[in-house]
Motif scaffolding. Sequence first.
Motif, mmCIF file in Angstrom:
data_model
loop_
_atom_site.group_PDB
_atom_site.id
_atom_site.type_symbol
_atom_site.label_atom_id
_atom_site.label_comp_id
_atom_site.label_asym_id
_atom_site.label_seq_id
_atom_site.Cartn_x
_atom_site.Cartn_y
_atom_site.Cartn_z
ATOM 1 N N TYR A 43 25.820 -6.000 -74.975
ATOM 2 C CA TYR A 43 24.938 -6.827 -74.151
ATOM 3 C C TYR A 43 23.603 -6.142 -73.874
ATOM 4 C CZ TYR A 43 23.368 -9.727 -70.229
ATOM 5 O OH TYR A 43 22.639 -10.539 -69.404
ATOM 6 N N LYS A 44 23.618 -4.812 -73.796
ATOM 7 C CA LYS A 44 22.385 -4.081 -73.517
ATOM 8 C C LYS A 44 21.355 -4.237 -74.633
ATOM 9 C CE LYS A 44 24.073 0.045 -73.010
ATOM 10 N NZ LYS A 44 24.156 1.491 -72.714
ATOM 11 N N TYR A 45 21.832 -4.568 -75.837
ATOM 12 C CA TYR A 45 20.959 -4.500 -77.006
ATOM 13 C C TYR A 45 20.496 -5.873 -77.493
ATOM 14 C CZ TYR A 45 22.059 0.393 -76.950
ATOM 15 O OH TYR A 45 22.176 1.702 -76.557
ATOM 16 N N CYS A 46 20.326 -6.801 -76.572
ATOM 17 C CA CYS A 46 19.844 -8.130 -76.965
ATOM 18 C C CYS A 46 18.488 -8.068 -77.652
ATOM 19 C CB CYS A 46 19.759 -9.035 -75.741
ATOM 20 S SG CYS A 46 21.368 -9.543 -75.091
ATOM 21 N N ALA A 47 17.662 -7.105 -77.286
ATOM 22 C CA ALA A 47 16.353 -6.945 -77.922
ATOM 23 C C ALA A 47 16.332 -5.764 -78.884
ATOM 24 C CB ALA A 47 15.264 -6.776 -76.865
ATOM 25 N N GLY A 48 17.483 -5.125 -79.097
ATOM 26 C CA GLY A 48 17.560 -4.034 -80.052
ATOM 27 C C GLY A 48 17.156 -2.677 -79.513
ATOM 28 N N TYR A 49 16.566 -2.629 -78.314
ATOM 29 C CA TYR A 49 15.961 -1.400 -77.802
ATOM 30 C C TYR A 49 16.401 -1.179 -76.367
ATOM 31 C CZ TYR A 49 12.159 1.881 -76.507
ATOM 32 O OH TYR A 49 11.427 2.965 -76.069
ATOM 33 N N GLN A 50 16.789 0.050 -76.064
ATOM 34 C CA GLN A 50 17.044 0.459 -74.678
ATOM 35 C C GLN A 50 16.264 1.729 -74.383
ATOM 36 O OE1 GLN A 50 18.753 -0.256 -71.715
ATOM 37 N NE2 GLN A 50 18.883 -2.362 -72.455
ATOM 38 N N TYR A 51 15.486 1.698 -73.319
ATOM 39 C CA TYR A 51 14.560 2.787 -73.022
ATOM 40 C C TYR A 51 15.255 4.129 -72.863
ATOM 41 C CZ TYR A 51 10.599 5.211 -70.868
ATOM 42 O OH TYR A 51 9.580 6.083 -70.591
ATOM 43 N N ASP A 52 16.470 4.135 -72.353
ATOM 44 C CA ASP A 52 17.161 5.402 -72.104
ATOM 45 C C ASP A 52 17.745 6.030 -73.365
ATOM 46 O OD1 ASP A 52 16.587 5.401 -69.436
ATOM 47 O OD2 ASP A 52 18.520 4.603 -68.794
ATOM 48 N N ASP A 53 17.754 5.318 -74.480
ATOM 49 C CA ASP A 53 18.303 5.877 -75.711
ATOM 50 C C ASP A 53 17.408 6.987 -76.245
ATOM 51 O OD1 ASP A 53 20.410 4.172 -75.528
ATOM 52 O OD2 ASP A 53 19.778 2.838 -77.155
ATOM 53 N N THR A 54 18.000 7.859 -77.030
ATOM 54 C CA THR A 54 17.277 9.039 -77.524
ATOM 55 C C THR A 54 17.031 9.018 -79.018
ATOM 56 O OG1 THR A 54 19.372 10.246 -77.748
ATOM 57 C CG2 THR A 54 18.186 10.484 -75.659
ATOM 58 N N THR A 55 17.562 8.014 -79.716
ATOM 59 C CA THR A 55 17.352 7.940 -81.154
ATOM 60 C C THR A 55 16.861 6.548 -81.554
ATOM 61 O OG1 THR A 55 19.607 7.219 -81.678
ATOM 62 C CG2 THR A 55 19.208 9.611 -81.580
ATOM 63 N N ILE A 56 16.169 6.509 -82.669
ATOM 64 C CA ILE A 56 15.736 5.250 -83.281
ATOM 65 C C ILE A 56 16.447 5.110 -84.616
ATOM 66 C CG2 ILE A 56 13.790 4.137 -84.475
ATOM 67 C CD1 ILE A 56 12.015 5.049 -82.173
ATOM 68 N N VAL A 57 17.073 3.943 -84.834
ATOM 69 C CA VAL A 57 17.774 3.676 -86.082
ATOM 70 C C VAL A 57 16.789 3.190 -87.140
ATOM 71 C CG1 VAL A 57 19.638 2.355 -87.152
ATOM 72 C CG2 VAL A 57 19.834 3.082 -84.786
ATOM 73 N N GLY A 58 15.772 2.449 -86.717
ATOM 74 C CA GLY A 58 14.793 1.930 -87.650
ATOM 75 C C GLY A 58 13.962 0.847 -87.000
ATOM 76 N N PHE A 59 13.192 0.148 -87.814
ATOM 77 C CA PHE A 59 12.253 -0.852 -87.331
ATOM 78 C C PHE A 59 12.555 -2.176 -88.033
ATOM 79 C CE2 PHE A 59 10.304 3.352 -87.503
ATOM 80 C CZ PHE A 59 10.031 3.567 -86.155
#
Length: 738
Positions: A43-59
Amino acid sequence: MIGTDKMGHTYPGATVPFGSIQLSPDTDTIPYAVDGKYNPEVYKYCAGYQYDDTTIVGFSHTHFSGTGHSDLGDFLLMPTTGSLKLNPGTESNPEMGYRSRFSHKTEKAEPAYYKVDLDDYNIKAELTATTRVGMHRYTFPKTKESHLILDLMSGIYNYDEKNVWTFVRVENDTLVTGYRQTNGWARTRTVYFAMSFSQPITQYGHAKYDKTPYKGFWRKFDESKNFPEMAGEKVRAYFDFETKEDKPLLIKFSISPVSTQGALKNMQAEIPHWDFDRIKKEGQEKWNTELSKVQIVASEDTKVNFYTSMYHAFLGPTEYMDVDQQYRGLDMNVHSANGFTNYTSFSLWDTYRALHPLFNILQPDRNRDMIRSMMAHYYQSVHHMLPIWSHYANENWCMIGYHSVSVIADAIVKEILTGKEAHEALAACVQTAQTKYYDGLGNYMDLGYVPEDLNGSSVSKTLEYSYDDWAISQAAKKLGNMEIYNMFKQRAENYKNVYDSTSGFMRPRLSNGEFKEKFDPLDTHGQGFIEGNAWNYSLYVPHHPKKLIELMGGEERFVSRLDSLFSMELPDKYFEKTEDISREGIIGNYVHGNEPSHHVLYLYNWTHQAFKSHDKIRKVLTEMYKSTPDGLGGNDDFGQMSAWYIFSSLGFYPVAPGSTTYAIGSPSIEVAQIQLANEKTFVIETKNQSAQNVFVSHIEHDGIPLKKPFITHEDILKGGTLTFYMSDKPNPNYMNFN
């Protein structure tokens, strides 16, 4: 970045107003289900992005803004260096996959531009966009081991059945095309792409994760490397380059709902060159044009929140057609949008309340085209219904009501939609409202309410249907169709059939006519309501406030109920049953994070104590909207939360779309100039504005004192000046003329 943390569900990436491309970072890929059960973390990832995360999977190139459910996340690209990795890894062990750590210190988000450093690869990633094309600029270190991953498996809300089929075709050493067909929230959705590189590929290949072995070409070829066609349910492709520090790799990535040829046409039309900074500049000029439609003087916090709200409000619905006006329709055939721009992603249960009314002031031409898009949906629908919650040529049937009719009625009474077109739209509204097999509507038509034993969330449905019916009646009245007006005027009073005078609440009623016995007006589960409880929904009669006051025992009892809603405390047990219900977005039992309460504070205007709304509106403006990543008190819901902020900070609100009347509140700006489509300017100014002076003592319109706490759409379109005189104390005689 506002709304990118916790429940705001906004994305920080690059897009233009109402653009088809939303090119944004995805910080994790969470499985929708674990061991066959819904995974609440998704549910947190409805927009794909969470500010508290530390990694990026891609764009990835497509995202919803602020929704409470999701889909999309199409065509994830990730630049990497070193040894090739074709799985995303995990946040705890990013080195096991192609994802990268990042820091907010190197992250920058602007309208039409996003930048971040991918720390694990020493790569600077920059993104910008046009309406249909995303442009990437990756500055690599000097190396012969630079890779670009194209992940066709990745998507927001990774359903097990997500990918039906994916296809990639390497046309030449700088051009790749393909498509992705998915079965997720949208049952059948196909998006085509064309990807062009600024320098040639040195080699390419893919990993295929399907359970079946390769069967094509009788095993005559090694399909996994340098073979120009890649296909399967689960494909991750890679493209290798030789890179230099002073020569970034540029990528143009266009999408189409119709074909790869359509995607190529979009790319050639919108970005025929390789000038990244030019695209960024042009995108930001588009945003300045839109944001300048309202120019305000206000405190810094108010300005940040106001223009962030305008930004979010203009993210969608999104354009859904190629530059040649072709699009895929609800019938899965290709259509041409003759004479209008076709739009998609209609989150109507949310946006009918304030976003579309805001468009009728600031974006009337776009809103007219959005209605034309709804009408195209209607004509293509085998159900002969207007959209409920639709995107990408699919009807999701999400949430309740038939709120397209509210959007259409509001446009008709405000003369955005006129003539033959308005009459055809009214006919579509009537047909939609008479579709008996839709969500308890047959019972509603037969009994005057939706019975809880036959259809869940019955009270919410009854109330929302009755409001929609009133909206139809107003459109019919405007167009002189008195037969339809009288029919739906009567249906609009069906809310009375679920009011229980014994308890004083709207209450679930059974098919035998009796009220359901076990009833807790504070509970949100199994009580006949959706995203709210009896306290919230008992006030949902936006079209008949005076009659609701009478129904509830008169003005004194009604005002007391409004006061209590804002001041009461809910026991902890009401926050323990679902991840969707939290104390975020709630003041007392007023739930601002869920839309059914959005009009409630303005109901004081139909009493002799209209001043009581002022401090409460200002409290919501300051507590539910902050200039921080977690600054939204709930999902932005495709701009509805933002539209509430825009209206309320300007000092008025559309309590019942379908009416030309706005209820007046307490503005937070000092001055606002609204540039109207008719080239006139409507000015709002406040005297003695401050954080403490939240009460309005009196109001003048062009120097003439207002006698009632309302203005009309006609008042706004004429231009002129609305002047609020502010005070730190309520005026008991304020607008005492109801």
